[in-house]
Design an enzyme around this catalytic site. Structure first.
Site, short mmCIF file in Angstrom:
data_model
loop_
_atom_site.label_atom_id
_atom_site.label_comp_id
_atom_site.label_asym_id
_atom_site.label_seq_id
_atom_site.Cartn_x
_atom_site.Cartn_y
_atom_site.Cartn_z
N HIS A 52 0.83 -1.22 0.00
CA HIS A 52 0.00 0.00 0.00
C HIS A 52 0.87 1.26 0.00
O HIS A 52 0.55 2.24 0.68
CB HIS A 52 -0.97 0.01 1.18
CG HIS A 52 -2.09 -0.98 1.03
ND1 HIS A 52 -3.18 -0.75 0.21
CD2 HIS A 52 -2.27 -2.21 1.55
CE1 HIS A 52 -4.00 -1.80 0.26
NE2 HIS A 52 -3.47 -2.70 1.07
N SER A 150 -2.25 -10.91 -7.57
CA SER A 150 -2.32 -10.11 -8.78
C SER A 150 -2.87 -10.84 -9.99
O SER A 150 -2.38 -10.67 -11.11
CB SER A 150 -0.91 -9.58 -9.06
OG SER A 150 -0.94 -8.64 -10.04
N SER A 151 -3.92 -11.64 -9.76
CA SER A 151 -4.53 -12.33 -10.91
C SER A 151 -5.17 -11.32 -11.85
O SER A 151 -5.08 -11.45 -13.07
CB SER A 151 -5.58 -13.34 -10.42
OG SER A 151 -6.67 -12.68 -9.82
N ASP A 195 1.64 -4.09 -9.82
CA ASP A 195 1.35 -5.41 -10.38
C ASP A 195 1.68 -5.45 -11.87
O ASP A 195 2.25 -6.41 -12.39
CB ASP A 195 -0.12 -5.76 -10.17
CG ASP A 195 -0.52 -5.64 -8.72
OD1 ASP A 195 0.39 -5.57 -7.88
OD2 ASP A 195 -1.72 -5.59 -8.43
N ASN A 238 -12.23 -9.73 -3.20
CA ASN A 238 -12.18 -9.08 -4.52
C ASN A 238 -12.12 -7.57 -4.32
O ASN A 238 -13.02 -6.96 -3.75
CB ASN A 238 -13.42 -9.47 -5.33
CG ASN A 238 -13.37 -8.88 -6.73
OD1 ASN A 238 -13.49 -7.67 -6.90
ND2 ASN A 238 -13.16 -9.72 -7.71
P1 ADP Z 1 -6.14 -10.16 -7.30
O1 ADP Z 1 -5.52 -9.73 -6.01
O2 ADP Z 1 -5.97 -11.61 -7.55
O3 ADP Z 1 -5.69 -9.31 -8.45
P2 ADP Z 1 -8.74 -8.92 -7.68
O4 ADP Z 1 -9.91 -8.93 -6.74
O5 ADP Z 1 -8.16 -7.62 -8.03
O6 ADP Z 1 -7.68 -9.92 -7.07
O7 ADP Z 1 -9.17 -9.61 -9.06
C1 ADP Z 1 -9.76 -10.88 -9.12
C2 ADP Z 1 -10.58 -10.98 -10.38
O8 ADP Z 1 -9.74 -11.13 -11.55
C3 ADP Z 1 -11.49 -12.20 -10.43
O9 ADP Z 1 -12.68 -11.99 -9.70
C4 ADP Z 1 -11.73 -12.34 -11.93
O10 ADP Z 1 -12.72 -11.44 -12.38
C5 ADP Z 1 -10.39 -11.92 -12.53
N1 ADP Z 1 -9.60 -13.16 -12.76
C6 ADP Z 1 -8.59 -13.65 -12.05
N2 ADP Z 1 -8.15 -14.86 -12.54
C7 ADP Z 1 -8.94 -15.13 -13.60
C8 ADP Z 1 -9.05 -16.22 -14.53
N3 ADP Z 1 -8.24 -17.27 -14.47
N4 ADP Z 1 -9.99 -16.14 -15.47
C9 ADP Z 1 -10.81 -15.08 -15.54
N5 ADP Z 1 -10.77 -14.03 -14.72
C10 ADP Z 1 -9.86 -14.05 -13.75
P1 NG1 Z 2 -3.48 -6.87 -5.41
O1 NG1 Z 2 -4.32 -7.08 -4.25
O2 NG1 Z 2 -2.44 -7.92 -5.47
O3 NG1 Z 2 -4.23 -6.81 -6.70
C1 NG1 Z 2 -3.29 -4.19 -4.96
C2 NG1 Z 2 -2.96 -3.14 -6.01
C3 NG1 Z 2 -1.47 -2.77 -5.99
C4 NG1 Z 2 -1.02 -2.38 -4.59
C5 NG1 Z 2 -1.44 -3.50 -3.61
C6 NG1 Z 2 -1.14 -3.14 -2.18
C7 NG1 Z 2 -4.23 -3.10 -8.11
C8 NG1 Z 2 -4.41 -3.70 -9.46
N1 NG1 Z 2 -3.29 -3.63 -7.33
O4 NG1 Z 2 -2.68 -5.44 -5.28
O5 NG1 Z 2 -1.23 -1.70 -6.90
O6 NG1 Z 2 -1.53 -1.13 -4.21
O7 NG1 Z 2 -2.85 -3.76 -3.68
O8 NG1 Z 2 0.23 -2.96 -2.01
O9 NG1 Z 2 -4.96 -2.19 -7.77
#
Ligand code: ADP
Ligand code: NG1
Length: 471
Positions: A52, A150-151, A195, A238
């Site tokens: 953060h 960071s999916s 990310d 999410n």
């Molecule tokens: P993260 O910390 O993993 O980035 P987020 O909450 O920002 O978490 O994003 C998760 C979202 O990314 C999922 O709800 C989905 O919409 C999308 N996502 C992640 N992996 C996949 C996948 N394999 N296929 C489709 N969408 C995905």
């Molecule tokens: P995650 O939760 O891994 O998607 C998020 C932010 C980063 C950073 C971290 C906290 C997005 C796409 N990613 O990461 O930029 O602020 O939280 O360090 O908003």
């Protein structure tokens, strides 16, 4: 520190022996009755320290992990974007490349394909092609979603890379990373760019020290006995489904504006701590003292802030908040600001220690990680009881751990000294932590808790069909 000089995304031959790639190609063939023109691979990441702080303009230390998003892609003549996912829980979607909408609303978070569309929109707006190309896409992902690895950014960054290639945009890593960070904000969250930066700039075998403006990455070789383990709390969070993440972003921005006002800096134009710090020329420690002096309240109400900034409610909502924080009434400025400066000091120390690799380096790094978690829990309030439990167990085993990513669920990253210790730690967690958690039942625990090594950044692979279709 070594500055990573290479500029372009690598284009390679498709690894036909890779099981996931051949399954993806097979799936593509079944869906579209042809083979894909190319494949894009983009990793998830784990952030070792510096949580953060990216959206405040401060450096972070992530590395790419083994789990990836793969896209199989071919151009389509019908102006449509056809999106399919290997995982049936993500429903197929298609839309016209010239007229689609990314509405981030929805209490379960945005639909998966909207993350893909962010990337398409990012490239179309950047390159402004006279005739944007339709495409057929199949996605295969194994990064645990909504778990701080960071999916979402891997989906967005992969989409940017595939759209850039289709539209003949030069594949310059820094540019694509910046476009990816900007366009993921169409989803509604105001991330800082860590990310997407590591998605492109990652290097095998090294973590990356990422700095901003200009975006740059320097390789950090970690002590050879340092083994990083990721453990998933199996509590999903999410980011785009709640206002928690953006609330923290705006609290930091408000804290910065308030400090700017107190130090006679133009507060309207100064909303990132790093910009304010540059203007007033303070050290990080002096910034911390500034917070202690001027942000004295535990809570600031909306009414109090209107008074301090001498602005009306409309101005406040329009210019200082985001869509999903427009109703927020109370803001914790002191706690968030203290976390950001103290965490940034920890990042600096972590890098110093990791680089010099003197005796006891791992113990110091572990201690910094513990402090980071405590700060995220107490000052930033973005932990989760399961993350705290994982960190507590880690402590009891002399392993330093912290939540990684945004938090409110997701994963911890733990630093163990040596392979023997990490194997013992992983086994202990499997038995004593995952044994008691309902969500672990029936899961392959090797996918839930595992040691990880730094991987390469995004790549594009040509298939046999590419040469005929892309020229
Ligand atoms: P993260 O910390 O993993 O980035 P987020 O909450 O920002 O978490 O994003 C998760 C979202 O990314 C999922 O709800 C989905 O919409 C999308 N996502 C992640 N992996 C996949 C996948 N394999 N296929 C489709 N969408 C995905
Ligand atoms: P995650 O939760 O891994 O998607 C998020 C932010 C980063 C950073 C971290 C906290 C997005 C796409 N990613 O990461 O930029 O602020 O939280 O360090 O908003």
């Amino acid at each position: 520190m070594i500055d990573c000089g290479d500029t372009f995304v690598q284009i390679l031959e498709a690894p036909t022996k890779c099981m996931r790639v051949s399954q993806l190609v097979k799936h593509f063939r079944n869906e579209f009755n042809r083979i894909p023109s190319f494949i894009v691979r983009c990793s998830g990441r784990v952030n070792l320290i510096g949580e953060h702080v990216d959206y405040c303009g401060y450096p972070v230390l992530p590395m790419a992990i083994e789990q990836t998003i793969l896209l199989a892609v071919a151009p389509s003549d019908d102006n449509l974007i056809h999106m399919k996912n290997i995982d049936p829980k993500y429903k197929p979607f298609k839309c016209n490349i010239n007229s689609f909408d990314i509405d981030p609303s929805g209490s379960c978070g945005p639909e998966w394909y909207k993350y893909f569309l962010c990337g398409v929109k990012g490239i179309v707006e950047y390159a402004k092609p006279s005739k944007p190309k339709g495409m057929m896409v199949v996605l295969s992902g194994n990064i645990p979603p909504a778990s701080g690895l960071s999916s979402s950014s891997a989906v967005v960054s992969a989409s940017v890379l595939c759209s850039a290639y289709l539209h003949h945009v030069p594949l310059v890593k820094q540019t694509l990373a910046t476009i990816s960070a900007d366009c993921e904000r169409y989803i509604g969250t105001q991330g800082g760019g860590m990310d997407q930066a590591i998605a492109y700039l990652a290097k095998q075998g090294c973590a990356q020290f990422i700095e901003w403006e200009p975006l740059r990455a320097s390789s950090i070789t970690l002590p050879k006995d340092a083994v990083f383990v990721i453990a998933n709390s199996l509590a999903v969070a999410n980011k785009a489904a709640t206002s928690d993440f953006n609330q923290r972003v705006i609290e930091c921005r408000l804290a910065c504006r308030l400090l700017a006002k107190k130090t006679q800096v133009n507060w309207r134009e100064t909303w990132r701590f790093s910009d304010l710090q540059n203007i007033i020329g303070f050290t990080m420690e002096e910034m911390e003292t500034l917070v202690e002096e001027h942000l004295t309240q535990q809570d600031y109400s909306r009414q109090e802030l209107l008074g301090i900034f001498e602005i009306d409610k409309e101005d406040f909502v329009q210019n200082l908040l985001t869509n999903n924080t427009r109703d927020a009434q109370s803001f914790k400025l002191r706690q968030r600001a203290l976390h950001v400066f103290q965490e940034s000091i920890r990042v600096r120390k972590f890098i110093e220690v990791a680089e010099h690799q003197t005796d006891g380096a791992i113990q110091v790094m572990q201690q910094l990680m513990r402090q980071s978690h405590e700060s995220l829990k107490i000052l930033y309030e973005c932990s989760h009881p399961r993350l705290d439990k994982l960190v507590e167990i880690s402590d009891s085993m002399n392993v330093g751990a912290r939540l990684t990513g945004a938090g409110w669920g997701g994963c911890i990253v733990a630093l163990c000294e040596g392979n023997e210790k990490s194997a013992e730690y992983i086994n202990y967690l499997k038995e004593h932590f995952y044994g008691c958690i309902l969500e672990s039942q029936g899961r392959n625990l090797d996918e839930v808790v595992f040691a990880t090594n730094p991987q390469r950044g995004a790549e594009l692979y040509l298939t046999d069909a590419t040469r005929n279709i892309m020229e």
